[in-house]
Design an enzyme around this catalytic site. Structure first.
Site, PDB file in Angstrom:
ATOM      1  N   ALA A  14       0.815  -1.217   0.000  1.00 29.66           N
ATOM      2  CA  ALA A  14       0.000   0.000   0.000  1.00 29.66           C
ATOM      3  C   ALA A  14       0.845   1.262   0.000  1.00 29.66           C
ATOM      4  CB  ALA A  14      -0.930   0.004   1.211  1.00 29.66           C
ATOM      5  N   ARG A  19      10.338   7.576  -3.254  1.00 32.66           N
ATOM      6  CA  ARG A  19      11.743   7.670  -3.669  1.00 32.66           C
ATOM      7  C   ARG A  19      12.000   7.055  -5.042  1.00 32.66           C
ATOM      8  NH1 ARG A  19      14.948   5.147   1.146  1.00 32.66           N
ATOM      9  NH2 ARG A  19      12.894   4.413   1.785  1.00 32.66           N
ATOM     10  N   TYR A 108       6.505  -8.280   2.100  1.00 36.49           N
ATOM     11  CA  TYR A 108       6.380  -6.996   1.409  1.00 36.49           C
ATOM     12  C   TYR A 108       6.334  -7.194  -0.106  1.00 36.49           C
ATOM     13  CZ  TYR A 108       7.967  -4.612   5.747  1.00 36.49           C
ATOM     14  OH  TYR A 108       8.109  -4.127   7.012  1.00 36.49           O
ATOM     15  N   GLY A 109       5.569  -6.363  -0.747  1.00 36.72           N
ATOM     16  CA  GLY A 109       5.505  -6.407  -2.212  1.00 36.72           C
ATOM     17  C   GLY A 109       6.724  -5.850  -2.904  1.00 36.72           C
ATOM     18  N   SER A 412      15.847 -14.374 -57.147  1.00 34.60           N
ATOM     19  CA  SER A 412      16.300 -13.218 -56.372  1.00 34.60           C
ATOM     20  C   SER A 412      15.645 -11.934 -56.833  1.00 34.60           C
ATOM     21  CB  SER A 412      17.811 -13.068 -56.522  1.00 34.60           C
ATOM     22  OG  SER A 412      18.440 -14.198 -55.973  1.00 34.60           O
TER      23      SER A 412
HETATM   24  C1  UD1 Z   1       9.442  -1.426   8.105  1.00 31.34           C
HETATM   25  C2  UD1 Z   1       9.506  -1.904   9.550  1.00 31.34           C
HETATM   26  C3  UD1 Z   1      10.963  -1.945   9.993  1.00 31.34           C
HETATM   27  C4  UD1 Z   1      11.781  -2.836   9.091  1.00 31.34           C
HETATM   28  C5  UD1 Z   1      11.598  -2.411   7.628  1.00 31.34           C
HETATM   29  C6  UD1 Z   1      12.228  -3.401   6.738  1.00 31.34           C
HETATM   30  C7  UD1 Z   1       7.460  -1.157  10.621  1.00 31.34           C
HETATM   31  C8  UD1 Z   1       6.860  -0.158  11.517  1.00 31.34           C
HETATM   32  N1  UD1 Z   1       8.764  -1.005  10.364  1.00 31.34           N
HETATM   33  O1  UD1 Z   1       9.947  -0.107   8.079  1.00 31.34           O
HETATM   34  O2  UD1 Z   1      11.054  -2.409  11.328  1.00 31.34           O
HETATM   35  O3  UD1 Z   1      13.150  -2.771   9.446  1.00 31.34           O
HETATM   36  O4  UD1 Z   1      10.210  -2.325   7.294  1.00 31.34           O
HETATM   37  O5  UD1 Z   1      12.181  -2.961   5.414  1.00 31.34           O
HETATM   38  O6  UD1 Z   1       6.803  -2.068  10.184  1.00 31.34           O
HETATM   39  N2  UD1 Z   1       3.150  -0.486   3.789  1.00 31.34           N
HETATM   40  C9  UD1 Z   1       1.784  -0.573   3.670  1.00 31.34           C
HETATM   41  N3  UD1 Z   1       1.011   0.327   4.326  1.00 31.34           N
HETATM   42  C10 UD1 Z   1       1.525   1.310   5.102  1.00 31.34           C
HETATM   43  C11 UD1 Z   1       2.931   1.378   5.238  1.00 31.34           C
HETATM   44  C12 UD1 Z   1       3.724   0.473   4.578  1.00 31.34           C
HETATM   45  O7  UD1 Z   1       1.281  -1.429   2.963  1.00 31.34           O
HETATM   46  O8  UD1 Z   1       0.765   2.091   5.665  1.00 31.34           O
HETATM   47  C13 UD1 Z   1       3.999  -1.436   3.061  1.00 31.34           C
HETATM   48  C14 UD1 Z   1       4.902  -0.752   2.066  1.00 31.34           C
HETATM   49  O9  UD1 Z   1       4.287  -0.711   0.790  1.00 31.34           O
HETATM   50  C15 UD1 Z   1       6.121  -1.655   2.072  1.00 31.34           C
HETATM   51  C16 UD1 Z   1       6.146  -2.227   3.460  1.00 31.34           C
HETATM   52  O10 UD1 Z   1       4.857  -2.061   3.982  1.00 31.34           O
HETATM   53  O11 UD1 Z   1       5.994  -2.716   1.161  1.00 31.34           O
HETATM   54  C17 UD1 Z   1       7.162  -1.557   4.352  1.00 31.34           C
HETATM   55  O12 UD1 Z   1       6.882  -0.191   4.401  1.00 31.34           O
HETATM   56  P1  UD1 Z   1       8.012   0.860   4.649  1.00 31.34           P
HETATM   57  O13 UD1 Z   1       7.414   2.192   4.749  1.00 31.34           O
HETATM   58  O14 UD1 Z   1       9.095   0.653   3.683  1.00 31.34           O
HETATM   59  O15 UD1 Z   1       8.494   0.419   6.112  1.00 31.34           O
HETATM   60  P2  UD1 Z   1       9.761   0.925   6.836  1.00 31.34           P
HETATM   61  O16 UD1 Z   1       9.477   2.242   7.447  1.00 31.34           O
HETATM   62  O17 UD1 Z   1      10.913   0.817   5.943  1.00 31.34           O
HETATM   63 CA    CA Z   2      11.224   0.079   3.138  1.00 27.03          CA
END
Ligand code: UD1
Ligand code: CA
Length: 513
Positions: A14, A19, A108-109, A412
């Protein structure tokens, strides 16, 4: 290793992925010929979950459509305006059948190199321990940005603290949360109701489930992985290329382990869904893409791009660009050939240099060896299409089909104006423009009769080198006629020319060498 099936896998997708600086949603970017979320779904499916859910919000429709195209049995769960990974999982649990029990895996996706084997290992360890949560952790040389794993004095996992919420001391910890977990479904659902948004980012953190579980006296376990690539996510296009290159390295290595001979892995790109048979040689600078499958004992490349192409055993495809084409056993393509969709080359057939084909069935043993365009055509077995033949398939309004019969021979530099049928065993004289059908056994010739005009060079190009050359040759010929031969001829004189009625020219010359 246990092969027990988890109840559900929830894939989080989601997030916005700002970035990436892209109009394409992050999880739809591709490496190895498959979207990032496609890789995630593949790994998830590989452990046979009863339910597979993907959480979407940003670019919801595009992502959902793509996911369902990839896997129609996925449940799409919409995340609401509450942010955070915890809320994302909660939304998935609300969309899934109520009262789920057993193991729920979260991935994660945007983590494309994770494998089903690793998830199997996670689930097996989780279920054997009967802990409430098992999380994949990694120890990184630079843990900046990740959630850190806090452990008690006895080493058990106590909590995860996010980079932004961590103290300086906590930021020294190198063991990070990868974001990949196995949960007890019942604990997960109830713990999430206790998780708030009181943190620096104001998000509902999935990671807070761990502290909640511990506060209830439940077990939490770390499952460390050494293969850090499997936990790495894509956040920008630099990481996209980095993970793409690593995935390719792994795919090329797997192809070699299956028996392919790859001369230069560094310049060979093979998509994740490609298959290559044993002892097929892949030369440098070659991209084998999409759903391409290649048989055994083939030669592919150098400098060849194949997308969705089927190459049968023993074929060779050299310096070629091909898409949605089929190349039969022992057939030969290239160098410098362009095979467009719908090209089907039969066993032992040939498509040679500077030949473009499209929607063309070229039967077994037929040859289009040089400098031709062969579009919207059926070429019969053993037929030979001479150098420079053009199938004129388009009259500016409609496309027409051309059929060339078995063992027919197109001279040809002919142009065949479609729609046209040239029967079995027919000939077309070199340089003809064929505008009516040719029956079996006929010779078609449409070019003008040749005229040789004596003395033209002497009259119109007098004094040129050409004129000099002609005069020298004529002088030598007349000297040879007047002086008696010094040696008897060793070969019999040329046979008298076979009879050539003026309306039947000599047979066309094929340029095949
Ligand atoms: C998250 C973890 C962190 C971990 C890291 C690894 C939490 C609070 N933190 O941090 O401990 O080290 O991943 O990469 O979980 N996503 C949603 N909905 C949201 C937010 C995120 O679906 O509201 C999905 C994103 O699309 C992504 C994944 O969750 O695929 C991780 O989201 P991201 O924002 O990258 O998490 P981090 O802050 O990096
Ligand atoms: Ca991330």
């Amino acid at each position: 290793m246990s092969e027990s099936r988890p109840t559900a896998v929830i894939v989080l997708a989601a997030g916005e992925g700002t970035r990436m600086k892209s109009t394409i949603p992050k999880v739809l970017h591709t490496i190895g010929g498959r979207s990032l979320v496609g890789h995630a779904l593949r790994a998830a499916r590989g452990i046979g979950p009863e339910h597979l859910a993907v959480v979407v919000r940003h670019e919801r429709d595009r992502v959902a459509e793509h996911v369902l195209e990839h896997d129609p049995d996925v449940l799409i769960a919409d995340q609401d305006e509450v942010r955070g990974t915890g809320r994302a999982v909660e939304c998935a649990l609300e969309a899934l059948p109520q009262g789920l029990e057993g193991t729920v895996v979260v991935t994660y996706g945007d983590v494309p190199l994770l494998t089903s084997e690793t998830l199997h290992g996670l689930v097996a360890v989780h279920e054997a321990s009967h802990d409430a949560v098992t999380l994949i952790t990694a120890t990184l040389p630079d843990p900046t940005g990740y959630g850190r794993v806090l452990r008690d004095g006895d080493g058990t996992v106590a909590a995860i603290v996010e980079q932004k919420d961590a103290t300086d001391e906590q930021r020294e910890i190198a063991e990070v949360n990868s974001g990949l977990y196995a949960f007890d479904a019942v604990v997960l659902r109830s713990a999430l109701t206790e998780v708030g948004t009181d943190n620096v980012q104001g998000e509902k953190y999935l990671t807070d489930v761990i502290a909640v579980a511990r506060s209830r006296g439940l077990g939490v376990r770390a499952y460390p992985v050494d293969d850090l690539w499997q936990t790495e996510g894509v956040n920008d296009k630099v990481q996209l290329a980095r993970l793409g290159a690593e995935l390719n390295r792994r795919t090329v290595e797997a192809a070699m382990r299956e028996g392919a001979i790859v001369i230069d892995p560094a310049t060979t790109w093979i998509d994740a869904d490609v298959t290559i048979g044993p002892d097929t040689v892949v030369h440098p600078g070659t991209q084998i893409l999409g759903a391409t499958s290649i048989g055994r004992d083939c030669v592919i490349g150098p400098d060849t791009t194949l997308r969705d192409v089927e190459v049968d055993d023993g074929a060779s495809v050299v310096r070629t660009q091909a898409e949605l084409a089929e190349i039969g056993p022992g057939a030969s393509v290239g160098p410098f050939s362009f095979l467009r969709p719908g090209t089907r080359l039969g066993a032992g057939g040939k498509i040679g240099g500077f030949v473009e084909t499209k929607n063309a069935q070229i039967a077994e043993g037929a040859k289009v060896p040089h400098l031709s365009y062969c579009g919207d055509a059926t070429v019969g077995p053993g037929a030979n299409i001479g150098a420079g033949t053009i199938f004129a398939n388009y009259d500016g309004v409609t496309k027409g089909h051309t059929t060339v019969g078995a063992h027919s021979f197109i001279g040809s530099n002919s142009v065949i104006v479609a729609p046209r049928t040239i029967g079995d065993g027919a000939y077309v004289a070199a340089g003809s423009a064929v505008v009516s059908d040719v029956d079996p056994g006929q010779l078609a010739v449409t070019r003008a009769q040749q005229r040789n005009i004596d003395g033209w060079v002497a009259r119109r190009r007098a004094g040129t080198k050409t004129d000099e050359a002609a005069r020298a040759a004529q002088a030598a010929a007349s000297a040879a006629r007047t002086e008696p031969a010094t040696e008897p001829a060793t070969e019999p004189a040329t046979e008298p020319a076979t009879e050539q009625p003026s309306d039947e020219p000599t047979q066309p010359k094929d340029a095949n060498g």
